[in-house]
Design a protein around this motif. Sequence first.
Motif, PDB file in Angstrom:
ATOM      1  N   ARG A  16      21.420  63.251 -22.011  1.00 59.12           N
ATOM      2  CA  ARG A  16      21.090  63.138 -20.580  1.00 59.12           C
ATOM      3  C   ARG A  16      21.292  64.498 -19.908  1.00 59.12           C
ATOM      4  O   ARG A  16      20.462  64.941 -19.116  1.00 59.12           O
ATOM      5  CB  ARG A  16      21.964  62.079 -19.902  1.00 59.12           C
ATOM      6  N   LEU A  17      22.395  65.131 -20.259  1.00 55.78           N
ATOM      7  CA  LEU A  17      22.698  66.458 -19.705  1.00 55.78           C
ATOM      8  C   LEU A  17      21.589  67.445 -20.085  1.00 55.78           C
ATOM      9  O   LEU A  17      21.026  68.152 -19.231  1.00 55.78           O
ATOM     10  CB  LEU A  17      24.039  66.918 -20.291  1.00 55.78           C
ATOM     11  N   ILE A  18      21.253  67.482 -21.369  1.00 57.51           N
ATOM     12  CA  ILE A  18      20.265  68.441 -21.873  1.00 57.51           C
ATOM     13  C   ILE A  18      18.894  68.187 -21.272  1.00 57.51           C
ATOM     14  O   ILE A  18      18.139  69.120 -20.982  1.00 57.51           O
ATOM     15  CB  ILE A  18      20.215  68.364 -23.423  1.00 57.51           C
ATOM     16  N   VAL A  59      19.043  63.528 -12.645  1.00 60.44           N
ATOM     17  CA  VAL A  59      19.639  63.450 -13.982  1.00 60.44           C
ATOM     18  C   VAL A  59      18.840  62.464 -14.824  1.00 60.44           C
ATOM     19  O   VAL A  59      18.424  61.411 -14.332  1.00 60.44           O
ATOM     20  CB  VAL A  59      21.120  63.016 -13.876  1.00 60.44           C
ATOM     21  N   ALA A  60      18.579  62.854 -16.089  1.00 67.10           N
ATOM     22  CA  ALA A  60      17.817  61.977 -16.984  1.00 67.10           C
ATOM     23  C   ALA A  60      18.511  60.621 -17.065  1.00 67.10           C
ATOM     24  O   ALA A  60      19.730  60.557 -17.246  1.00 67.10           O
ATOM     25  CB  ALA A  60      17.721  62.617 -18.368  1.00 67.10           C
ATOM     26  N   ASP A  61      17.739  59.526 -16.964  1.00 70.37           N
ATOM     27  CA  ASP A  61      18.430  58.235 -16.925  1.00 70.37           C
ATOM     28  C   ASP A  61      18.716  57.720 -18.327  1.00 70.37           C
ATOM     29  O   ASP A  61      18.033  58.043 -19.299  1.00 70.37           O
ATOM     30  CB  ASP A  61      17.662  57.213 -16.082  1.00 70.37           C
ATOM     31  N   LEU A 351      21.834  74.270 -10.619  1.00 72.14           N
ATOM     32  CA  LEU A 351      21.769  72.807 -10.544  1.00 72.14           C
ATOM     33  C   LEU A 351      21.152  72.355  -9.230  1.00 72.14           C
ATOM     34  O   LEU A 351      20.609  71.263  -9.129  1.00 72.14           O
ATOM     35  CB  LEU A 351      23.164  72.202 -10.738  1.00 72.14           C
ATOM     36  N   ALA A 352      21.239  73.233  -8.222  1.00 71.39           N
ATOM     37  CA  ALA A 352      20.612  72.925  -6.930  1.00 71.39           C
ATOM     38  C   ALA A 352      19.129  73.273  -6.947  1.00 71.39           C
ATOM     39  O   ALA A 352      18.441  73.141  -5.942  1.00 71.39           O
ATOM     40  CB  ALA A 352      21.325  73.703  -5.822  1.00 71.39           C
ATOM     41  N   GLY A 353      18.648  73.749  -8.107  1.00 62.45           N
ATOM     42  CA  GLY A 353      17.226  74.060  -8.221  1.00 62.45           C
ATOM     43  C   GLY A 353      16.835  75.351  -7.543  1.00 62.45           C
ATOM     44  O   GLY A 353      15.666  75.576  -7.240  1.00 62.45           O
TER      45      GLY A 353
END
Lengths: 366, 366
Positions: A16-18, A59-61, A351-353
């Motif tokens: 999920r993180l990756i 975040v990937a679900d 992470l904020a894009g």
Amino acid sequence: MLDPGGIDHDLIARLRLIRTPGVGPVTYRQLLARFSTPEAALAAIPDLAHRGGGPPPRVADAATINREVQRVEAMGARYLFAGRGLYPSLLDAIDGAPAALIVKGNLALLERRSVAIVGARNASAAAVRFARQLASELSRANIVIVSGLARGIDTAAHQGSLDGGTLAVVAGGIDIFYPPENERLQCEIAERGLLIAEQPPGTEPRARHFPYRNRIIAGLGLGTVVVEAAPKSGSLISARYATEFGREVMAVPGSPLDPRAQGCNLLIREGATLIQSADDILEAIGPIGGGLVAQPLRSYGAERPSADASDSDRAAVTTLLGPVPVPVDEIIRQSGLSPAIVQTVLLELELAGRLDRHAGGRVSFI
Amino acid sequence: MLDPGGIDHDLIARLRLIRTPGVGPVTYRQLLARFSTPEAALAAIPDLAHRGGGPPPRVADAATINREVQRVEAMGARYLFAGRGLYPSLLDAIDGAPAALIVKGNLALLERRSVAIVGARNASAAAVRFARQLASELSRANIVIVSGLARGIDTAAHQGSLDGGTLAVVAGGIDIFYPPENERLQCEIAERGLLIAEQPPGTEPRARHFPYRNRIIAGLGLGTVVVEAAPKSGSLISARYATEFGREVMAVPGSPLDPRAQGCNLLIREGATLIQSADDILEAIGPIGGGLVAQPLRSYGAERPSADASDSDRAAVTTLLGPVPVPVDEIIRQSGLSPAIVQTVLLELELAGRLDRHAGGRVSFI
């Protein structure tokens, strides 16, 4: 770690993180270094993004990742994670090595010395034959051949080394047959060789995937041999990666009148070793255990971001950022802040894009 | 200096000295350095040979040399002598530069920068065309092309530079057409370019003359470009001379599958600059006046032998000589004698027909 339902929560959280947008290989490593477990890193993301001044990334679900994992397992494939287990150490040594690989086939091949052979898709018949012969002779010298399963030289390199040991890195998912005419070869490699993908199963290869694939090919080999390549071709990009990674760059020359040879000739002019035979390659990569691969310069991107940053730290770093990529060490020097603080701010911004990471440990505002 | 009969006695004596067996370029220079005039050197030869322990060499007779001079003049050709006048300074800088050259054509070409282009006699059609094109493009950049008038690449190099400036070095006399099919080209070069020979007119080229010719070609150029050459070919010998003289060595690559390319590829592996275009050559030889040609290491062979040697000096030097060539500086070091004394003894031995001189300032007993 499996729960009673057979689900490996650590694996799911790690993927999920990756697979979360904005989490590249560098960020992945930094998050794990700071938060120790994938689950803790996942939990911290919204807060980090908030401090970076942007919305939290999507975040990937878990359900999507669960399906991916089941699909990988159903194919008889498995994951390798950077810094862990069987992940190839030569690849792990490069800046921005993929956080996860999906592999299928003979994992024991990863323990042997390997050389990449790449080249033109529209190669001449003579060059195709020469590539096959080089691969076959290197196989007999116990060298594993790495290539990209493309038409032309790549295909010949795999064919020549199928019996001895061949690694094929594909741009899309390992279950996508590309190019279609190589379906049978791809299946054979997944049995007798090793098929390697960075993208999840089902991913159709797109133009942007090919440079990533080329990085992996160059990163897996002690050196990269280019057999016929036009100037500005993808094969030259692989060679540049090999140079960047401190690996041996080798090229097979050809007549200056043949456009397909000009890329190789150019590489030789720039310092690549001229190759006329498999023996020349063996000589270039040196004896077994005879000297380590030169380590590329590690950028500050790999430093551990362990400290909390203050608002004035954030302001100091963001002031130094712009649309033109700058080296992280330049930001550290000019800001006067500790590397850990700067990395933390950059992590939050990413992470904020708001941050892009580039080759050579450089960063820019999006 | 002409006498009333129109005979230049200095020229005749100089040529008699040069054409005497046992008087090579090194000995010629040493004799002139010691005895100041060719006539005084000629007169000293019998005594020197006697001290060297052998019969006096058969000095070239004046009548033969007179006929040679008349023949050269009748052809509209002329002599150039090492260390004097128009003798090309780049050639003069090499160890063992020919003491005399016979030249016919446009002497002004010797004042311009030049590059040698050499290669296979049985070259491919593509390589012949490429050599002609390189020569023509370099001509337009005001570079004079040097080659050896052989079939194949040499011929193409001259053809491409006939309008711009071409120097042809032949192995035999300048009046011998070799190869016969190049008669017209040779005549054109003697008019519009410059034809150069070390051997007297009428000399048929023999196998032993070709290495001398190759030395001159390499010595005349700022660099030597090899276009198609098999391993162990004469063109590679020219390239080795260029290396020895500290000149730029350049080679045009080709497929490892083509035997005619393997010599060039080998040169590139050994450090020759890979050439794909005339621009690559211009880049390799550098800008006009931008840096001098690297001077080769001068052996002691060029030192002036001004002292008289005693019998014990002679014994000390001859003890150190054998059939295996040894460097003169090694003899100087081991004998503990002055360089001038050692050179004198070697000069005497050479004139007595007992000494051979080899590349790199080495000598051996015959």
